[in-house]
Design a protein around this motif. Structure first.
Motif, PDB file in Angstrom:
ATOM      1  N   MET A   1      85.445 134.736 128.181  1.00  0.00           N
ATOM      2  CA  MET A   1      86.876 134.817 128.185  1.00  0.00           C
ATOM      3  C   MET A   1      87.375 134.239 126.868  1.00  0.00           C
ATOM      4  O   MET A   1      86.999 133.155 126.473  1.00  0.00           O
ATOM      5  N   ILE A   2      88.194 135.023 126.206  1.00  0.00           N
ATOM      6  CA  ILE A   2      88.762 134.571 124.943  1.00  0.00           C
ATOM      7  C   ILE A   2      90.189 134.125 125.196  1.00  0.00           C
ATOM      8  O   ILE A   2      90.997 134.846 125.758  1.00  0.00           O
ATOM      9  N   LEU A   3      90.452 132.914 124.804  1.00  0.00           N
ATOM     10  CA  LEU A   3      91.802 132.376 124.969  1.00  0.00           C
ATOM     11  C   LEU A   3      92.471 132.286 123.602  1.00  0.00           C
ATOM     12  O   LEU A   3      91.820 131.994 122.596  1.00  0.00           O
ATOM     13  N   ASP A   4      93.735 132.543 123.586  1.00  0.00           N
ATOM     14  CA  ASP A   4      94.470 132.374 122.334  1.00  0.00           C
ATOM     15  C   ASP A   4      94.560 130.885 122.018  1.00  0.00           C
ATOM     16  O   ASP A   4      94.950 130.080 122.853  1.00  0.00           O
ATOM     17  N   ALA A   5      94.155 130.542 120.812  1.00  0.00           N
ATOM     18  CA  ALA A   5      94.221 129.142 120.407  1.00  0.00           C
ATOM     19  C   ALA A   5      95.660 128.809 120.057  1.00  0.00           C
ATOM     20  O   ALA A   5      96.309 129.500 119.291  1.00  0.00           O
ATOM     21  N   ALA A   6      96.165 127.777 120.657  1.00  0.00           N
ATOM     22  CA  ALA A   6      97.533 127.350 120.374  1.00  0.00           C
ATOM     23  C   ALA A   6      97.468 126.234 119.341  1.00  0.00           C
ATOM     24  O   ALA A   6      96.876 125.197 119.577  1.00  0.00           O
ATOM     25  N   ALA A   7      98.037 126.486 118.223  1.00  0.00           N
ATOM     26  CA  ALA A   7      98.042 125.476 117.169  1.00  0.00           C
ATOM     27  C   ALA A   7      99.485 125.085 116.896  1.00  0.00           C
ATOM     28  O   ALA A   7     100.371 125.922 116.811  1.00  0.00           O
ATOM     29  N   VAL A   8      99.691 123.810 116.770  1.00  0.00           N
ATOM     30  CA  VAL A   8     101.030 123.314 116.473  1.00  0.00           C
ATOM     31  C   VAL A   8     101.191 123.334 114.966  1.00  0.00           C
ATOM     32  O   VAL A   8     100.436 122.696 114.242  1.00  0.00           O
ATOM     33  N   LYS A   9     102.144 124.089 114.514  1.00  0.00           N
ATOM     34  CA  LYS A   9     102.393 124.182 113.078  1.00  0.00           C
ATOM     35  C   LYS A   9     103.842 123.818 112.831  1.00  0.00           C
ATOM     36  O   LYS A   9     104.731 124.289 113.530  1.00  0.00           O
ATOM     37  N   ALA A  10     104.053 122.995 111.845  1.00  0.00           N
ATOM     38  CA  ALA A  10     105.425 122.638 111.475  1.00  0.00           C
ATOM     39  C   ALA A  10     105.979 123.738 110.595  1.00  0.00           C
ATOM     40  O   ALA A  10     105.402 124.080 109.575  1.00  0.00           O
ATOM     41  N   THR A  11     107.070 124.288 110.988  1.00  0.00           N
ATOM     42  CA  THR A  11     107.701 125.345 110.217  1.00  0.00           C
ATOM     43  C   THR A  11     109.045 124.829 109.717  1.00  0.00           C
ATOM     44  O   THR A  11     109.870 124.381 110.505  1.00  0.00           O
ATOM     45  N   VAL A  12     109.224 124.899 108.439  1.00  0.00           N
ATOM     46  CA  VAL A  12     110.478 124.464 107.845  1.00  0.00           C
ATOM     47  C   VAL A  12     111.269 125.720 107.505  1.00  0.00           C
ATOM     48  O   VAL A  12     110.816 126.568 106.758  1.00  0.00           O
ATOM     49  N   VAL A  13     112.419 125.840 108.094  1.00  0.00           N
ATOM     50  CA  VAL A  13     113.271 126.983 107.828  1.00  0.00           C
ATOM     51  C   VAL A  13     114.403 126.510 106.928  1.00  0.00           C
ATOM     52  O   VAL A  13     115.182 125.645 107.295  1.00  0.00           O
ATOM     53  N   LEU A  14     114.437 127.079 105.739  1.00  0.00           N
ATOM     54  CA  LEU A  14     115.481 126.730 104.798  1.00  0.00           C
ATOM     55  C   LEU A  14     116.517 127.833 104.783  1.00  0.00           C
ATOM     56  O   LEU A  14     116.224 129.000 105.038  1.00  0.00           O
ATOM     57  N   ALA A  15     117.708 127.458 104.458  1.00  0.00           N
ATOM     58  CA  ALA A  15     118.750 128.469 104.320  1.00  0.00           C
ATOM     59  C   ALA A  15     118.414 129.340 103.125  1.00  0.00           C
ATOM     60  O   ALA A  15     117.815 128.889 102.148  1.00  0.00           O
ATOM     61  N   GLU A  16     118.774 130.592 103.200  1.00  0.00           N
ATOM     62  CA  GLU A  16     118.500 131.501 102.101  1.00  0.00           C
ATOM     63  C   GLU A  16     119.330 131.078 100.893  1.00  0.00           C
ATOM     64  O   GLU A  16     120.543 130.920 100.983  1.00  0.00           O
ATOM     65  N   VAL A  17     118.663 130.889  99.787  1.00  0.00           N
ATOM     66  CA  VAL A  17     119.323 130.431  98.568  1.00  0.00           C
ATOM     67  C   VAL A  17     119.552 131.629  97.665  1.00  0.00           C
ATOM     68  O   VAL A  17     118.645 132.426  97.437  1.00  0.00           O
ATOM     69  N   GLN A  18     120.759 131.756  97.167  1.00  0.00           N
ATOM     70  CA  GLN A  18     121.080 132.834  96.245  1.00  0.00           C
ATOM     71  C   GLN A  18     121.715 132.235  94.996  1.00  0.00           C
ATOM     72  O   GLN A  18     122.526 131.317  95.095  1.00  0.00           O
ATOM     73  N   VAL A  19     121.320 132.750  93.851  1.00  0.00           N
ATOM     74  CA  VAL A  19     121.882 132.300  92.583  1.00  0.00           C
ATOM     75  C   VAL A  19     122.596 133.472  91.945  1.00  0.00           C
ATOM     76  O   VAL A  19     121.981 134.498  91.652  1.00  0.00           O
ATOM     77  N   LYS A  20     123.878 133.339  91.775  1.00  0.00           N
ATOM     78  CA  LYS A  20     124.688 134.369  91.127  1.00  0.00           C
ATOM     79  C   LYS A  20     125.566 133.672  90.100  1.00  0.00           C
ATOM     80  O   LYS A  20     126.566 133.045  90.456  1.00  0.00           O
ATOM     81  N   PRO A  21     125.189 133.743  88.823  1.00  0.00           N
ATOM     82  CA  PRO A  21     125.989 133.070  87.797  1.00  0.00           C
ATOM     83  C   PRO A  21     127.431 133.573  87.797  1.00  0.00           C
ATOM     84  O   PRO A  21     127.684 134.774  87.813  1.00  0.00           O
ATOM     85  N   ASP A  22     128.370 132.641  87.805  1.00  0.00           N
ATOM     86  CA  ASP A  22     129.791 132.978  87.824  1.00  0.00           C
ATOM     87  C   ASP A  22     130.508 132.037  86.864  1.00  0.00           C
ATOM     88  O   ASP A  22     130.550 130.821  87.088  1.00  0.00           O
ATOM     89  N   ASP A  23     131.071 132.610  85.800  1.00  0.00           N
ATOM     90  CA  ASP A  23     131.750 131.793  84.795  1.00  0.00           C
ATOM     91  C   ASP A  23     132.945 131.040  85.354  1.00  0.00           C
ATOM     92  O   ASP A  23     133.255 129.942  84.894  1.00  0.00           O
ATOM     93  N   SER A  24     133.604 131.607  86.339  1.00  0.00           N
ATOM     94  CA  SER A  24     134.815 130.974  86.848  1.00  0.00           C
ATOM     95  C   SER A  24     134.520 129.697  87.627  1.00  0.00           C
ATOM     96  O   SER A  24     135.413 128.890  87.852  1.00  0.00           O
ATOM     97  N   LYS A  25     133.278 129.496  88.036  1.00  0.00           N
ATOM     98  CA  LYS A  25     132.909 128.322  88.832  1.00  0.00           C
ATOM     99  C   LYS A  25     132.422 127.141  87.977  1.00  0.00           C
ATOM    100  O   LYS A  25     132.185 126.070  88.507  1.00  0.00           O
ATOM    101  N   ALA A  26     132.272 127.349  86.684  1.00  0.00           N
ATOM    102  CA  ALA A  26     131.725 126.306  85.822  1.00  0.00           C
ATOM    103  C   ALA A  26     132.822 125.734  84.928  1.00  0.00           C
ATOM    104  O   ALA A  26     133.325 126.413  84.039  1.00  0.00           O
TER     105      ALA A  26
END
Length: 138
Positions: A1-26
């Motif tokens: 019998m093959i059992l699925d191995a349960a492994a505890v993995k830490a998953t870090v979910v970061l917010a999606e980062v977007q870079v859009k240069p905008d002269d008006s913001k600087a």
């Protein structure tokens, strides 16, 4: 019998980062642009000076038979032309790589929707075992 191995993995979910240069913001962007354009003007003047001085050294070195002065003059002319090229092409290069980098995306961590393997094989190396170079097959 093959059992699925349960492994505890830490998953870090970061917010999606977007870079859009905008002269008006600087704040102060116009002063920074003026500074960069001023530096480019100095660099162009230095490039012209390098070409002129290098050309003079090259011509005098050739005329007087001074090989070292001739070589230094050639290097000065080439360096001046290279500097002028870099000053003129710097914005185009930066804009090209910015546009190319903006199209890059992160790879899908599980592209085929495959599940994790049921069994993972881990090979441990015993540090106490030493290979004997005198025992050869030939």
């Amino acid at each position: 019998m093959i059992l699925d191995a349960a492994a505890v993995k830490a998953t870090v979910v970061l917010a999606e980062v977007q870079v859009k240069p905008d002269d008006s913001k600087a704040p102060g962007i116009n002063a920074l642009k003026d500074l960069v354009n001023g530096l480019a003007a100095y660099a162009v003047i230095a490039a012209v000076a390098a070409v002129l001085l290098g050309g003079i050294a090259w011509a005098l070195g050739e005329r007087m038979g001074l090989e070292r002065a001739s070589m230094v003059g050639k290097s000065g002319v080439i360096a001046g032309f290279g500097l002028a090229f870099l000053v003129g092409a710097a914005a185009a290069f930066v804009n090209f790589f910015l546009a190319t980098g903006a199209t890059a995306t992160a790879p899908d961590p599980n592209p085929a929707g495959q599940r994790q393997p049921a069994v993972e094989l881990t090979v441990a190396v015993d540090p106490g075992v030493v290979h004997d170079p005198s025992s050869t097959l030939f």
